[in-house]
Scaffold this active site. Structure first.
Site, PDB file in Angstrom:
ATOM      1  N   TYR A 281      43.740   8.333 -28.317  1.00 18.22           N
ATOM      2  CA  TYR A 281      42.641   7.830 -29.143  1.00 18.22           C
ATOM      3  C   TYR A 281      41.794   6.851 -28.340  1.00 18.22           C
ATOM      4  O   TYR A 281      40.562   6.912 -28.354  1.00 18.22           O
ATOM      5  CB  TYR A 281      43.190   7.152 -30.398  1.00 18.22           C
ATOM      6  CG  TYR A 281      42.118   6.612 -31.317  1.00 18.22           C
ATOM      7  CD1 TYR A 281      41.371   7.467 -32.121  1.00 18.22           C
ATOM      8  CD2 TYR A 281      41.848   5.247 -31.381  1.00 18.22           C
ATOM      9  CE1 TYR A 281      40.377   6.973 -32.972  1.00 18.22           C
ATOM     10  CE2 TYR A 281      40.867   4.746 -32.227  1.00 18.22           C
ATOM     11  CZ  TYR A 281      40.127   5.613 -33.014  1.00 18.22           C
ATOM     12  OH  TYR A 281      39.135   5.123 -33.836  1.00 18.22           O
TER      13      TYR A 281
ATOM     14  N   SER B  48      33.043   2.472 -31.902  1.00 18.72           N
ATOM     15  CA  SER B  48      34.016   2.408 -30.816  1.00 18.72           C
ATOM     16  C   SER B  48      35.281   1.710 -31.310  1.00 18.72           C
ATOM     17  O   SER B  48      35.506   1.596 -32.526  1.00 18.72           O
ATOM     18  CB  SER B  48      33.402   1.696 -29.606  1.00 18.72           C
ATOM     19  OG  SER B  48      34.204   1.863 -28.461  1.00 18.72           O
TER      20      SER B  48
ATOM     21  N   LYS C  48      37.612   6.937 -27.047  1.00 18.78           N
ATOM     22  CA  LYS C  48      36.641   5.863 -27.228  1.00 18.78           C
ATOM     23  C   LYS C  48      36.122   5.340 -25.885  1.00 18.78           C
ATOM     24  O   LYS C  48      34.953   4.958 -25.772  1.00 18.78           O
ATOM     25  CB  LYS C  48      37.257   4.728 -28.044  1.00 18.78           C
ATOM     26  CG  LYS C  48      37.650   5.141 -29.459  1.00 18.78           C
ATOM     27  CD  LYS C  48      36.444   5.644 -30.247  1.00 18.78           C
ATOM     28  CE  LYS C  48      36.792   5.964 -31.686  1.00 18.78           C
ATOM     29  NZ  LYS C  48      35.617   6.388 -32.484  1.00 18.78           N
TER      30      LYS C  48
END
Length: 345
Positions: A213, A179, A217
């Site tokens: 992005y 993560s 996650k």
């Protein structure tokens, strides 16, 4: 599992705390005197360089067999030779397997191959991409969402029954998905859409590479939070872990121009080495045990996920993203896999 953290989700998500972690916190190594992985096998995706390669190196130091899951097998062979250097290993102790996360067929074939292993105890799903321009995969989803989220969740579910059946010893196997801090920073405006995932098939009016992005996650954190409720920690332990911002990784491989310059400046002043970042991933699957189930690991200890995960809105989104993802991946029979493994204790 209800956890008590030594920092609030809001504090952990702040930039001051981020800078503090990056500059002044160094997770300790996992040592042989504390952990012995002899007889065990681990899969590491994205293992031909950077963090993935260092994870493989550290697991080897603990006696674990490793499978380097890579898109480019020639680079994987270079990594295998690097890891072999200075070690007296039996043939097959380090293997290179083809895995292309942009292809569902490749993921399914990889999982089918894993079924033939004598043992499988650990999977660290490290592979991912950081897109600097908006692009879409053949499935119609934005490419970062396809690779970082949908592909990794498919692989997670396909590996569940394999690790359950092939783990060595009495302790459960472990799947850890990499993560990021950025999950706590994304605006996640797509969360206002119904359905949520369909929003990632549309071109964004104001696309931002860092925000997207982070969204990929956060989707992983939301999904794993719900999946961990269905899977007993004593069957397969599930976690996500953040190695921090590391030099030596290929995360910035698509950057160019002024973005490349900014990335290099950030790397120079803020990054930790990939070997240091890898320590947290190794801790997640070796020292934290079942308490890591459904949790986020940072700097070798359990820390809060993104703030939204603990709010009513996040709890709703976790269920929604979970159901939508199982529907999206229904071609691989994922719902039946989860239903079956949820019966195991």
């Amino acid at each position: 599992m209800v956890m008590t953290f030594d920092v609030s989700p809001e504090t952990r998500a702040g930039l001051i705390h981020y800078f503090y972690r990056q500059l002044f916190v160094t997770p300790p190594p996992v040592l042989q005197r504390d952990v012995n992985l002899s007889g065990k096998t681990a899969i590491i995706t994205g293992a031909n360089g950077g963090i993935g390669l260092e994870v493989a190196r550290q697991l080897l130091d603990l006696g674990c067999k490793v499978i380097l899951a890579v898109r480019d097998e020639s680079k994987g062979e270079i990594a295998r030779k690097d890891l072999t250097n200075g070690r007296d290993l039996v043939s097959g102790f380090i293997q290179v397997w083809k895995l292309d996360l942009s292809s569902y067929d490749s993921i399914i074939a990889f999982a089918e191959r894993a079924k033939r292993l004598e043992s499988l105890d650990i999977a660290i799903l490290n592979a991912g991409i950081y897109k600097v321009t908006e692009s879409f995969s053949p499935t119609g989803y934005e490419e970062g969402v396809q690779i970082n989220f949908l592909a990794n969740m498919l692989l997670t579910i396909l590996l569940l029954p394999i690790i359950k059946e092939k783990r060595v010893g009495s302790h459960p196997g472990h799947i850890c998905v990499v993560s990021s801090d950025t999950a706590a920073w994304t605006k996640f405006e797509e969360g206002n859409s119904t359905p949520v995932l369909a929003a990632f098939k549309r071109k964004a009016a104001d696309w931002n590479m860092a925000d997207r992005y982070g969204a990929t996650k956060l989707l992983g954190q939301l999904f794993l939070t719900e999946l961990a409720k269905k899977v007993s920690s004593s069957v397969v332990t599930l976690s996500c872990a953040n190695p921090g911002f590391c030099s030596g990784s290929e995360l910035g491989r698509e950057t160019h121009g002024i973005v490349r310059v900014i990335y290099k400046i950030q790397t120079y002043f803020l990054s930790r080495s990939s070997s240091i970042g890898a320590r947290t991933l190794v801790h997640a699957v070796t020292t934290l045990g079942e308490q890591a189930h459904g949790q986020y690991i940072e700097d070798a200890k359990i820390q809060p996920m993104a703030v939204i995960v603990y709010k009513p809105e996040g709890q709703r989104l976790s269920k929604q993203v979970y159901e939508e993802t199982l529907d999206e991946l229904s071609f691989a029979g994922v719902r039946d896999i989860v239903n079956e493994i949820s019966k195991a204790k």
